[in-house]
Design an enzyme around this catalytic site. Structure first.
Site, PDB file in Angstrom:
ATOM      1  N   HIS A  73       0.837  -1.201   0.000  1.00 46.90           N
ATOM      2  CA  HIS A  73       0.000   0.000   0.000  1.00 46.90           C
ATOM      3  C   HIS A  73       0.866   1.242   0.000  1.00 46.90           C
ATOM      4  CE1 HIS A  73      -0.125   1.414   4.431  1.00 46.90           C
ATOM      5  NE2 HIS A  73       0.932   0.667   4.279  1.00 46.90           N
ATOM      6  N   CYS A 127       4.101   5.317   5.439  1.00 52.37           N
ATOM      7  CA  CYS A 127       4.199   4.091   6.236  1.00 52.37           C
ATOM      8  C   CYS A 127       5.640   3.571   6.189  1.00 52.37           C
ATOM      9  CB  CYS A 127       3.258   3.033   5.671  1.00 52.37           C
ATOM     10  SG  CYS A 127       3.278   1.471   6.579  1.00 52.37           S
ATOM     11  N   GLN A 145      -7.059  -2.703   9.989  1.00 46.22           N
ATOM     12  CA  GLN A 145      -8.241  -1.897  10.239  1.00 46.22           C
ATOM     13  C   GLN A 145      -9.354  -2.344   9.293  1.00 46.22           C
ATOM     14  OE1 GLN A 145      -7.387   2.382  10.387  1.00 46.22           O
ATOM     15  NE2 GLN A 145      -5.293   1.878  10.959  1.00 46.22           N
ATOM     16  N   SER A 168      -5.774   5.704  10.006  1.00 41.78           N
ATOM     17  CA  SER A 168      -4.352   5.979   9.760  1.00 41.78           C
ATOM     18  C   SER A 168      -4.130   7.024   8.683  1.00 41.78           C
ATOM     19  CB  SER A 168      -3.627   4.695   9.348  1.00 41.78           C
ATOM     20  OG  SER A 168      -3.660   3.768  10.394  1.00 41.78           O
ATOM     21  N   HIS A 171      -5.201   5.476   1.769  1.00 38.38           N
ATOM     22  CA  HIS A 171      -4.385   4.403   1.206  1.00 38.38           C
ATOM     23  C   HIS A 171      -4.778   4.116  -0.242  1.00 38.38           C
ATOM     24  CE1 HIS A 171      -3.644   2.826   5.405  1.00 38.38           C
ATOM     25  NE2 HIS A 171      -4.832   3.379   5.584  1.00 38.38           N
TER      26      HIS A 171
END
Length: 177
Positions: A73, A127, A145, A168, A171
């Site tokens: 991702h 990330c 998640q 977060s 994505h």
């Protein structure tokens, strides 16, 4: 080559997490996120050149992977993200709207074929998986998640998701296996 880190800081590699981290030998302080006063652009270039793994598809070892998938991702965080910091920036201050604009540009570049998700994740993802071309490895249901999991499990290998929003950040997900 310059790292962009403040004086006294260096990049080290965690054998247990298989990721780089930041360490100050004088103070013995270590952190997963860059220290304050880091030059984010210089660090991004350094990390992309010296701390990016070429992940092979056969690195799963002998683990039982039944019911698991493997995805990569690209994450774009914003100031309202659950943890608004990354390896690229000690404090992320961009708005959610700005983050959407950024990730929409990345999505267009990936869809057009001008770049791959892995290539873009290496330098642009917020990330730590950026060092592995965004590769998150294998995971099963309940490991991620909810929104991320739902988007991941409907993808076929090689397929790329639309933009997915989680706590977060934003994505784009690619199913690898």
């Amino acid at each position: 080559m310059a790292t962009g880190l403040p004086p006294g800081w260096e990049v080290r590699y965690s054998n247990s997490k298989n990721l780089p981290y930041y360490f100050n030998p004088a103070t013995k302080e270590s952190k997963w996120e860059p220290p304050a006063d880091t030059d984010s652009e210089t660090l991004k270039t350094y990390m992309g050149q010296y701390h990016t793994a070429n992940v092979r598809p056969d690195n799963a070892g002998a683990k039982d992977l039944s019911g698991q998938i493997r995805c990569a991702h690209l994450l774009v965080k914003h100031r309202d993200s659950r943890r608004p910091a990354s390896w690229r920036q000690a404090q992320i201050t961009r708005s959610k709207d700005d983050a959407y604009g950024i990730i929409q540009d990345y999505e267009a570049r990936i869809k057009s074929g001008s770049t791959s998700l892995g290539d873009l994740a290496t330098t642009e993802s917020d990330c730590p998986s950026a060092r592995k071309r965004g590769d998150l490895g294998f995971f099963g249901k309940g490991d991620m998640q909810k929104e991320f999991e739902e988007a991941s499990f409907v993808l076929q290998p090689g397929e790329v998701s639309p933009i997915v929003e989680t706590a977060s950040g934003l994505h784009i997900i690619e199913r690898l296996e």
